[in-house]
Design a protein around this motif. Structure first.
Motif, PDB file in Angstrom:
ATOM      1  N   ARG A   1       5.222 -14.884   6.170  1.00  0.00           N
ATOM      2  CA  ARG A   1       4.337 -15.098   7.313  1.00  0.00           C
ATOM      3  C   ARG A   1       4.521 -13.998   8.354  1.00  0.00           C
ATOM      4  O   ARG A   1       3.536 -13.494   8.915  1.00  0.00           O
ATOM      5  CB  ARG A   1       4.616 -16.478   7.917  1.00  0.00           C
ATOM      6  CG  ARG A   1       3.743 -16.823   9.111  1.00  0.00           C
ATOM      7  CD  ARG A   1       4.144 -18.170   9.673  1.00  0.00           C
ATOM      8  NE  ARG A   1       3.723 -19.272   8.820  1.00  0.00           N
ATOM      9  CZ  ARG A   1       4.051 -20.542   9.039  1.00  0.00           C
ATOM     10  NH1 ARG A   1       4.844 -20.860  10.064  1.00  0.00           N
ATOM     11  NH2 ARG A   1       3.619 -21.489   8.244  1.00  0.00           N
ATOM     12  N   GLN A   2       5.778 -13.599   8.619  1.00  0.00           N
ATOM     13  CA  GLN A   2       6.031 -12.536   9.586  1.00  0.00           C
ATOM     14  C   GLN A   2       5.423 -11.215   9.115  1.00  0.00           C
ATOM     15  O   GLN A   2       4.788 -10.489   9.891  1.00  0.00           O
ATOM     16  CB  GLN A   2       7.543 -12.384   9.799  1.00  0.00           C
ATOM     17  CG  GLN A   2       7.934 -11.233  10.714  1.00  0.00           C
ATOM     18  CD  GLN A   2       7.374 -11.359  12.112  1.00  0.00           C
ATOM     19  OE1 GLN A   2       7.260 -12.467  12.650  1.00  0.00           O
ATOM     20  NE2 GLN A   2       6.996 -10.236  12.711  1.00  0.00           N
ATOM     21  N   ALA A   3       5.613 -10.890   7.845  1.00  0.00           N
ATOM     22  CA  ALA A   3       5.045  -9.655   7.319  1.00  0.00           C
ATOM     23  C   ALA A   3       3.521  -9.689   7.356  1.00  0.00           C
ATOM     24  O   ALA A   3       2.871  -8.674   7.649  1.00  0.00           O
ATOM     25  CB  ALA A   3       5.540  -9.425   5.887  1.00  0.00           C
ATOM     26  N   PHE A   4       2.941 -10.854   7.083  1.00  0.00           N
ATOM     27  CA  PHE A   4       1.485 -10.981   7.102  1.00  0.00           C
ATOM     28  C   PHE A   4       0.947 -10.728   8.507  1.00  0.00           C
ATOM     29  O   PHE A   4      -0.120 -10.138   8.683  1.00  0.00           O
ATOM     30  CB  PHE A   4       1.074 -12.376   6.610  1.00  0.00           C
ATOM     31  CG  PHE A   4      -0.384 -12.477   6.245  1.00  0.00           C
ATOM     32  CD1 PHE A   4      -0.821 -12.112   4.984  1.00  0.00           C
ATOM     33  CD2 PHE A   4      -1.314 -12.953   7.156  1.00  0.00           C
ATOM     34  CE1 PHE A   4      -2.161 -12.210   4.643  1.00  0.00           C
ATOM     35  CE2 PHE A   4      -2.647 -13.046   6.821  1.00  0.00           C
ATOM     36  CZ  PHE A   4      -3.075 -12.672   5.561  1.00  0.00           C
ATOM     37  N   SER A   5       1.701 -11.174   9.517  1.00  0.00           N
ATOM     38  CA  SER A   5       1.266 -10.957  10.899  1.00  0.00           C
ATOM     39  C   SER A   5       1.290  -9.481  11.278  1.00  0.00           C
ATOM     40  O   SER A   5       0.609  -9.059  12.222  1.00  0.00           O
ATOM     41  CB  SER A   5       2.159 -11.753  11.858  1.00  0.00           C
ATOM     42  OG  SER A   5       3.460 -11.185  11.944  1.00  0.00           O
ATOM     43  N   GLU A   6       2.063  -8.666  10.550  1.00  0.00           N
ATOM     44  CA  GLU A   6       2.149  -7.232  10.815  1.00  0.00           C
ATOM     45  C   GLU A   6       1.172  -6.433   9.962  1.00  0.00           C
ATOM     46  O   GLU A   6       1.031  -5.210  10.158  1.00  0.00           O
ATOM     47  CB  GLU A   6       3.572  -6.739  10.529  1.00  0.00           C
ATOM     48  CG  GLU A   6       4.651  -7.422  11.360  1.00  0.00           C
ATOM     49  CD  GLU A   6       6.051  -7.115  10.864  1.00  0.00           C
ATOM     50  OE1 GLU A   6       6.171  -6.478   9.791  1.00  0.00           O
ATOM     51  OE2 GLU A   6       7.019  -7.492  11.543  1.00  0.00           O
TER      52      GLU A   6
ATOM     53  N   GLY B   1      -4.151  -9.370   3.531  1.00  0.00           N
ATOM     54  CA  GLY B   1      -3.522  -8.420   4.429  1.00  0.00           C
ATOM     55  C   GLY B   1      -2.926  -7.272   3.649  1.00  0.00           C
ATOM     56  O   GLY B   1      -2.231  -7.496   2.659  1.00  0.00           O
ATOM     57  N   GLU B   2      -3.211  -6.046   4.066  1.00  0.00           N
ATOM     58  CA  GLU B   2      -2.626  -4.859   3.439  1.00  0.00           C
ATOM     59  C   GLU B   2      -1.429  -4.421   4.282  1.00  0.00           C
ATOM     60  O   GLU B   2      -1.565  -4.144   5.471  1.00  0.00           O
ATOM     61  CB  GLU B   2      -3.657  -3.742   3.336  1.00  0.00           C
ATOM     62  CG  GLU B   2      -4.784  -4.070   2.373  1.00  0.00           C
ATOM     63  CD  GLU B   2      -5.787  -2.945   2.229  1.00  0.00           C
ATOM     64  OE1 GLU B   2      -6.496  -2.916   1.201  1.00  0.00           O
ATOM     65  OE2 GLU B   2      -5.874  -2.096   3.152  1.00  0.00           O
ATOM     66  N   TYR B   3      -0.274  -4.345   3.640  1.00  0.00           N
ATOM     67  CA  TYR B   3       0.978  -4.103   4.355  1.00  0.00           C
ATOM     68  C   TYR B   3       1.454  -2.683   4.109  1.00  0.00           C
ATOM     69  O   TYR B   3       1.732  -2.299   2.972  1.00  0.00           O
ATOM     70  CB  TYR B   3       2.034  -5.092   3.878  1.00  0.00           C
ATOM     71  CG  TYR B   3       3.344  -5.052   4.639  1.00  0.00           C
ATOM     72  CD1 TYR B   3       3.494  -5.744   5.838  1.00  0.00           C
ATOM     73  CD2 TYR B   3       4.427  -4.329   4.156  1.00  0.00           C
ATOM     74  CE1 TYR B   3       4.696  -5.723   6.536  1.00  0.00           C
ATOM     75  CE2 TYR B   3       5.639  -4.304   4.848  1.00  0.00           C
ATOM     76  CZ  TYR B   3       5.760  -5.002   6.032  1.00  0.00           C
ATOM     77  OH  TYR B   3       6.947  -4.971   6.715  1.00  0.00           O
ATOM     78  N   ASP B   4       1.548  -1.897   5.180  1.00  0.00           N
ATOM     79  CA  ASP B   4       2.050  -0.535   5.046  1.00  0.00           C
ATOM     80  C   ASP B   4       3.049  -0.184   6.151  1.00  0.00           C
ATOM     81  O   ASP B   4       3.295   0.985   6.419  1.00  0.00           O
ATOM     82  CB  ASP B   4       0.894   0.474   5.031  1.00  0.00           C
ATOM     83  CG  ASP B   4       0.005   0.386   6.260  1.00  0.00           C
ATOM     84  OD1 ASP B   4       0.358  -0.359   7.191  1.00  0.00           O
ATOM     85  OD2 ASP B   4      -1.039   1.063   6.289  1.00  0.00           O
TER      86      ASP B   4
ATOM     87  N   ARG C   1       0.838  -1.199   0.000  1.00  0.00           N
ATOM     88  CA  ARG C   1       0.000   0.000   0.000  1.00  0.00           C
ATOM     89  C   ARG C   1       0.879   1.258   0.000  1.00  0.00           C
ATOM     90  O   ARG C   1       2.079   1.209   0.219  1.00  0.00           O
ATOM     91  CB  ARG C   1      -0.894   0.030   1.247  1.00  0.00           C
ATOM     92  CG  ARG C   1      -1.862  -1.127   1.375  1.00  0.00           C
ATOM     93  CD  ARG C   1      -3.065  -0.953   0.488  1.00  0.00           C
ATOM     94  NE  ARG C   1      -3.902   0.162   0.912  1.00  0.00           N
ATOM     95  CZ  ARG C   1      -4.999   0.555   0.276  1.00  0.00           C
ATOM     96  NH1 ARG C   1      -5.373  -0.068  -0.813  1.00  0.00           N
ATOM     97  NH2 ARG C   1      -5.711   1.571   0.717  1.00  0.00           N
ATOM     98  N   ASN C   2       0.214   2.381  -0.236  1.00  0.00           N
ATOM     99  CA  ASN C   2       0.785   3.717  -0.050  1.00  0.00           C
ATOM    100  C   ASN C   2       1.941   4.032  -0.987  1.00  0.00           C
ATOM    101  O   ASN C   2       2.847   4.778  -0.629  1.00  0.00           O
ATOM    102  CB  ASN C   2       1.249   3.919   1.400  1.00  0.00           C
ATOM    103  CG  ASN C   2       0.106   3.819   2.397  1.00  0.00           C
ATOM    104  OD1 ASN C   2      -1.054   4.040   2.045  1.00  0.00           O
ATOM    105  ND2 ASN C   2       0.428   3.473   3.625  1.00  0.00           N
ATOM    106  N   GLU C   3       1.897   3.491  -2.199  1.00  0.00           N
ATOM    107  CA  GLU C   3       2.900   3.875  -3.189  1.00  0.00           C
ATOM    108  C   GLU C   3       2.252   4.601  -4.362  1.00  0.00           C
ATOM    109  O   GLU C   3       2.738   5.634  -4.804  1.00  0.00           O
ATOM    110  CB  GLU C   3       3.685   2.657  -3.677  1.00  0.00           C
ATOM    111  CG  GLU C   3       4.892   3.054  -4.492  1.00  0.00           C
ATOM    112  CD  GLU C   3       5.796   1.878  -4.825  1.00  0.00           C
ATOM    113  OE1 GLU C   3       6.788   2.100  -5.543  1.00  0.00           O
ATOM    114  OE2 GLU C   3       5.528   0.741  -4.378  1.00  0.00           O
TER     115      GLU C   3
END
Length: 385
Positions: free
Chosen positions: A340-345, A285-288, A260-262
């Motif tokens: 998986r770690q990024a998805f949890s965030e 999951g949206e990662y920002d 997101r946010n690009e």
């Protein structure tokens, strides 16, 4: 759809997470070169990382190594301050499509490749740019989330061939690729009996127009347990979206991590595609937390891909892209853990709240998606579906 990929076994593969680790490995490999260094990239910035790599290329050329570089005409400015030094030191470079609309239409070379002495190669999504350089003169809060793979073994030959075909394509007076490289490999099963089994997948506008897309479709069609997919620009065609929903409907745990946010247009347009995915059971999951730039996926803990290809019309139907597909190697589990770690965030999309969004928001998402789709169909001459 072809079910074959040119898999080779007994490759030594190393996952490089974040740019700094990649640049350290790349510069070390260039400094050890004795015969040839070739590099192809979309962005080559004259920042700390760029100067570090540029200096290594110059050192190699000055000690007699043949050094060739391909730069994209839009992604990289032709006014790089070290181009003059390259000429003086013997580094030879060519520009892919110097103008926005040029000899090769609107397409760009978006690939990130390097091959040293035909012995070690690098493939991934990391441009030659500082981890926290936003590209507009500002600094980001943290490093880009991105990956590359260092390869040794038989796969290096296929990567080298892809670069040399591209180099010939950019030669003055080019009239057409002088030969076709077609290699039939081992059937692309998800479960492979050999460690270090990998294939190089390159997408171009001549012979391999849907190569990356087909690799994804094959893996998703054979998924039985779990899918982890991360991509910054998620606007795939119907076939890929259908493959994801069908996997989820047959009980596969599908996890989709989206950046997101690009680009504001994509931030508005992409959520329009969530409805059918959520209805099928896909977890989104949206990662920002920071800029998600990695284009990676893992299927059933045995299949993985790392490369430059976004899941959008430009990468799947227009730009030149390059990915590595890996089977049954420790790299697969290492990559899965990163996703998986990024998805949890990430911020999970709740199906109930998504369904209750306002009519105005739905209208904006629909209009943004239709605008994106219209523009992409024009640029891809109707190939974007």
């Amino acid at each position: 759809m072809s079910k074959y990929l040119p898999f080779t076994r007994d490759n030594d593969l190393t996952l490089l997470y974040l740019g700094q680790r990649y640049f350290t490995a790349l510069v070390a490999a260039i400094d050890s070169a004795t015969r040839e260094v070739v590099l192809e990239t979309y962005i080559f910035e004259p920042d700390d990382a760029g100067r570090q790599v540029a200096a290594a290329l110059e050192r190699a050329a000055q000690r007699g190594v043949a050094v060739r570089v391909i730069l994209d005409g839009v992604g990289t400015s032709r006014r790089l301050p070290f181009l003059v030094d390259w000429v003086e030191s013997g580094v030879v470079h060519r520009i892919y499509n110097p103008r926005l609309f040029g000899k090769f239409g609107f397409s760009r070379t978006h690939r990130k490749l390097a091959i040293i002495d035909h012995a070690v190669a690098f493939v991934g999504g990391i441009n030659i740019i500082d981890d926290d350089n936003a590209g507009d003169g500002t600094r980001m809060d943290g490093p880009r989330w991105d990956f590359a793979v260092q390869c040794r073994g038989p796969i290096v030959a296929a990567i080298s061939i892809a670069f040399h075909i591209q180099w010939l394509r950019l030669a003055p007076g080019y009239l057409g690729t002088p030969f076709r490289y077609r290699r039939r490999g081992q059937r692309g099963r998800l479960h492979a009996p050999y460690a270090g089994q990998a294939a190089f997948v390159a997408r171009d506008n001549l012979h391999n127009r849907r190569a990356v897309e087909k690799a994804y479709l094959t893996a998703l069609g054979r998924a039985r347990h779990e899918v982890w997919l991360a991509n910054p620009y998620f606007v795939p065609g119907r076939r890929l979206r259908r493959a994801l929903t069908q996997a989820a409907k047959r009980g596969v745990a599908v996890h989709l991590l989206i950046g997101r946010n690009e680009f504001r247009l994509l931030d508005t347009a992409v959520p329009w595609l969530y409805a059918k995915l959520l209805d099928a059971g896909v977890r989104i999951g949206e990662y920002d937390v920071r800029q998600l730039h990695g284009k990676v996926a893992v299927v059933d803990d045995v299949w993985a891909t790392v490369g430059s290809s976004n899941l959008d019309a430009l990468s799947l139907f227009l730009n030149h892209e390059a990915n590595v597909v890996v089977l049954d190697d420790p790299l697969v589990i290492e990559l899965r853990d990163h996703i998986r770690q990024a998805f949890s965030e990430a911020r999970l999309i709740d199906p109930a709240r998504y369904g209750e969004r306002s009519r105005w928001r739905r209208l904006r998402q629909w209009a943004a998606y239709r605008l994106y789709r219209f523009v992409m169909r024009l640029l891809t001459r109707g190939n974007y579906d």
